[in-house]
Structures are given as structure tokens and as C-alpha cells.
Enzyme design. Structure first.
Site, short mmCIF file in Angstrom:
data_model
loop_
_atom_site.label_atom_id
_atom_site.label_comp_id
_atom_site.label_asym_id
_atom_site.label_seq_id
_atom_site.Cartn_x
_atom_site.Cartn_y
_atom_site.Cartn_z
N GLY A 187 0.78 -1.24 0.00
CA GLY A 187 0.00 0.00 0.00
C GLY A 187 0.81 1.28 0.00
N SER A 188 1.99 1.26 -0.62
CA SER A 188 2.77 2.51 -0.60
C SER A 188 2.10 3.60 -1.43
CB SER A 188 4.21 2.26 -1.07
OG SER A 188 4.26 1.99 -2.45
N ASN A 189 1.39 3.24 -2.48
CA ASN A 189 0.65 4.26 -3.24
C ASN A 189 -0.52 4.82 -2.43
OD1 ASN A 189 1.63 4.77 -6.13
ND2 ASN A 189 1.83 2.55 -5.94
N ARG A 226 -15.36 -15.15 -11.04
CA ARG A 226 -14.99 -13.72 -11.09
C ARG A 226 -16.22 -12.82 -11.05
NH1 ARG A 226 -10.18 -12.31 -13.25
NH2 ARG A 226 -10.16 -13.97 -14.78
N LEU A 235 -10.46 -7.70 -12.68
CA LEU A 235 -11.83 -7.38 -12.27
C LEU A 235 -12.82 -7.82 -13.34
CD1 LEU A 235 -10.84 -3.86 -10.99
CD2 LEU A 235 -11.78 -5.68 -9.54
N ASN A 271 -6.25 3.41 -12.17
CA ASN A 271 -5.28 2.38 -11.81
C ASN A 271 -3.88 2.94 -12.05
OD1 ASN A 271 -4.27 -0.24 -11.12
ND2 ASN A 271 -3.98 -0.66 -13.31
N HIS A 307 -0.09 1.51 -13.08
CA HIS A 307 0.56 0.31 -13.60
C HIS A 307 2.04 0.60 -13.80
CE1 HIS A 307 0.85 -3.53 -15.61
NE2 HIS A 307 1.59 -2.95 -16.53
N SER A 315 2.38 4.33 -15.35
CA SER A 315 1.25 5.00 -16.01
C SER A 315 0.04 5.00 -15.09
CB SER A 315 0.85 4.23 -17.28
OG SER A 315 1.94 4.02 -18.14
N THR A 317 -10.77 0.28 -17.90
CA THR A 317 -11.79 -0.22 -18.82
C THR A 317 -11.68 -1.74 -18.80
OG1 THR A 317 -10.29 -0.17 -20.70
CG2 THR A 317 -11.60 1.83 -20.31
N LEU A 369 -7.62 -5.33 -19.94
CA LEU A 369 -6.63 -5.31 -18.86
C LEU A 369 -5.51 -4.30 -19.16
CD1 LEU A 369 -5.59 -6.63 -16.21
CD2 LEU A 369 -4.27 -8.18 -17.68
N ASP A 370 -5.33 -3.34 -18.25
CA ASP A 370 -4.30 -2.31 -18.37
C ASP A 370 -4.40 -1.57 -19.72
OD1 ASP A 370 -3.27 -3.06 -15.87
OD2 ASP A 370 -2.01 -4.61 -16.78
N GLU A 373 5.83 6.68 -9.06
CA GLU A 373 4.40 6.36 -8.86
C GLU A 373 3.81 7.23 -7.76
OE1 GLU A 373 3.29 2.22 -8.52
OE2 GLU A 373 5.05 1.57 -9.64
C1 GAR Z 1 2.89 -0.76 -7.63
O1 GAR Z 1 4.16 -0.80 -8.22
C2 GAR Z 1 1.82 -0.71 -8.69
O2 GAR Z 1 2.19 0.02 -9.82
C3 GAR Z 1 1.66 -2.17 -9.02
O3 GAR Z 1 1.76 -2.84 -7.80
C4 GAR Z 1 2.59 -2.07 -6.92
C5 GAR Z 1 1.82 -1.86 -5.65
O4 GAR Z 1 2.64 -1.25 -4.70
N1 GAR Z 1 0.42 -2.44 -9.68
C6 GAR Z 1 0.27 -3.36 -10.62
O5 GAR Z 1 1.17 -4.08 -11.00
C7 GAR Z 1 -1.12 -3.46 -11.19
N2 GAR Z 1 -1.11 -4.18 -12.42
P1 GAR Z 1 2.01 -0.60 -3.39
O6 GAR Z 1 1.14 -1.68 -2.73
O7 GAR Z 1 3.21 -0.30 -2.54
O8 GAR Z 1 1.24 0.61 -3.78
#
Ligand code: GAR
Length: 224
Positions: free
Chosen positions: A18-20, A71, A99, A113, A115, A142, A147, A150-151, A180
Site C-alpha cells: 500500500g505505498s501508493n 470472477r 476485475l 489504476n 501500472h 502509467s 476499462t 486489462l491495463d 508512482e
Molecule cells: C505498484 O508498483 C503498482 O504500480 C503495481 O503494484 C505495486 C503496488 O505497490 N500495480 C500493478 O502491477 C497493477 N497491475 P504498493 O502496494 O506499494 O502501492
């Protein structure tokens, strides 16, 4: 004088550390991002982000796909939890699950999202390893609207980083992750300010259709 807008109601979906999520919360705490995180929802009970979210007193929900037949039924239940918080924006922050189309369409135009690649390059998993294997000299991250592809949704903002001699997937991932944490809060801020929208299959910023993503550091007129 007009009163400031109430903060944007945001629900964040996570699978990991969860750093983002924390980067967005930090900007909100600093008064730099007019958002309120209404809930953190995860597909994994062991996601590191949840401990942090609970300690902050945020509403936390865990919904494991293992408890659902497919799903589609999972997506319906997940969507009900998310919708119960009446989000204006759903933020996927390292949510590592594909999803259902129904879920995506339910939150169409209000789900972002992040990525870890310069989309459309390297959708899916192991982006850093694949970029290195391909001999890329540049890599990045990015932020895009989600949508059903995927990505594949319209990209809003990208950050580019160099691939340096001696990089491995970990060092490259760390360089990308720092970016990010800059570009995701920035995009959420644009959305909160009513500057960013998704329509006609494209992202729009300040009423202008983005035919190409904004590039962090290269843009002069997009502002904060
Ligand atoms: C991040 O690098 C994000 O871009 C990636 O997962 C990591 C989550 O880090 N997401 C994907 O790969 C989605 N396809 P975080 O939990 O520290 O935010």
C-alpha cells in the site's frame, strides 16, 4: 467568496503493502489533495496496507475471491462493498486481481489504476523483469482510467525513468515506485478538482482530449 468543495470521496483497493495508498493519504493529510479516503478494500487479509489503514481508523474490508464461485459473483460482491461507501472515485493501488467487466462498467469513468510500465508496453505482470529482458533504456509508470481491457484504458499521466547499467528488477522497481508516488496523487488531484474525466473512450484534462498521455516533468501547462 465561494466555499471550498467538500473532499472527494475515495475508496482504495489494495492487495499488498500500500505505498501508493500511503502516498495519496500523505498528500491529503498535508492539505494538498482534497480527498477523503472512505475505505480500504482488499482481496487479501494479509495485505500490509490493512494494518496501516486500521491504525488510522479507516474502514477496512477484506473480500477473498476464494469464497466466491467465479470472477462475476466476486465482482458483484466487491462492487457492493465499494458502492456502499458511495465513492466518487475508486483508486486501484496495487490491486492484483483481474476485475469482472461488470465491476469495471459499474465504476466506469470513476476508477483509476496505476501500472508499473509505460503503457501500452508491458501490460500484466513482471513488468520490470520484462523491460530489462527486452533491453529497454527507459521504463516507467502509467496512471490510467480502468476499462474492461486489462491495463488498456486511456492513459492520463506517465513518469519515465532511465534503465541504468547494473539494474535488476528490484532496483528498477524502486526507481519506478518513487515516481508512482508522485504521479498517482497528482492524477487523483486533477480528478478531485473536476479537471479530469473519461468519455468517448479517451481521457480529458481541462476540457482537452488527451491524444497522448501527459508526461511527468515534460508538461508545462497542466499545473499541479
Ligand atoms: C505498484 O508498483 C503498482 O504500480 C503495481 O503494484 C505495486 C503496488 O505497490 N500495480 C500493478 O502491477 C497493477 N497491475 P504498493 O502496494 O506499494 O502501492
Amino acid at each position: 467568496m465561494t466555499a471550498p468543495l467538500p473532499p472527494l470521496r475515495v475508496v482504495v483497493l489494495v492487495s499488498g503493502r500500500g505505498s501508493n495508498l500511503k502516498a495519496i493519504a500523505a498528500r491529503a493529510d498535508a492539505g494538498e489533495l482534497p480527498v477523503r479516503i472512505e475505505a480500504v478494500v482488499s482481496d487479501r487479509a494479509d495485505a500490509g496496507a490493512l494494518e496501516w489503514a486500521r491504525a488510522r481508523g479507516l474502514a477496512v474490508s477484506v473480500l477473498s475471491p476464494r469464497d466466491f464461485a467465479d470472477r462475476e459473483t466476486y465482482g458483484r460482491a466487491l462492487g457492493d462493498i465499494v458502492e456502499s461507501h458511495t465513492p466518487q472515485l475508486v483508486v486501484l493501488a496495487g490491486f492484483m486481481r483481474i476485475l469482472s467487466d461488470e465491476f469495471v462498467l459499474r465504476f466506469a469513468g470513476r476508477m483509476l489504476n496505476i501500472h508499473p510500465s509505460l503503457l501500452p508496453k508491458y501490460p500484466g505482470l513482471h513488468t520490470h523483469r520484462r523491460a530489462l529482458a527486452a533491453g529497454e533504456r527507459e521504463h516507467g509508470a502509467s496512471v490510467h482510467f480502468v476499462t474492461p481491457e486489462l491495463d488498456g484504458g486511456p492513459v492520463v499521466l506517465q513518469a519515465r525513468v532511465p534503465v541504468l547499467p547494473g539494474d535488476d528488477a528490484e532496483s528498477l522497481a524502486a526507481r519506478v515506485l518513487r515516481e508512482e508516488h508522485v504521479i498517482y496523487p497528482r492524477c487523483v488531484g486533477w480528478f478531485a478538482a473536476g479537471r479530469l474525466a473519461c468519455r468517448d473512450g479517451a481521457a480529458w484534462l481541462d476540457g482537452r482530449r488527451l491524444d497522448a498521455p501527459v508526461v511527468q516533468g515534460n508538461d508545462t501547462k497542466e499545473g499541479a
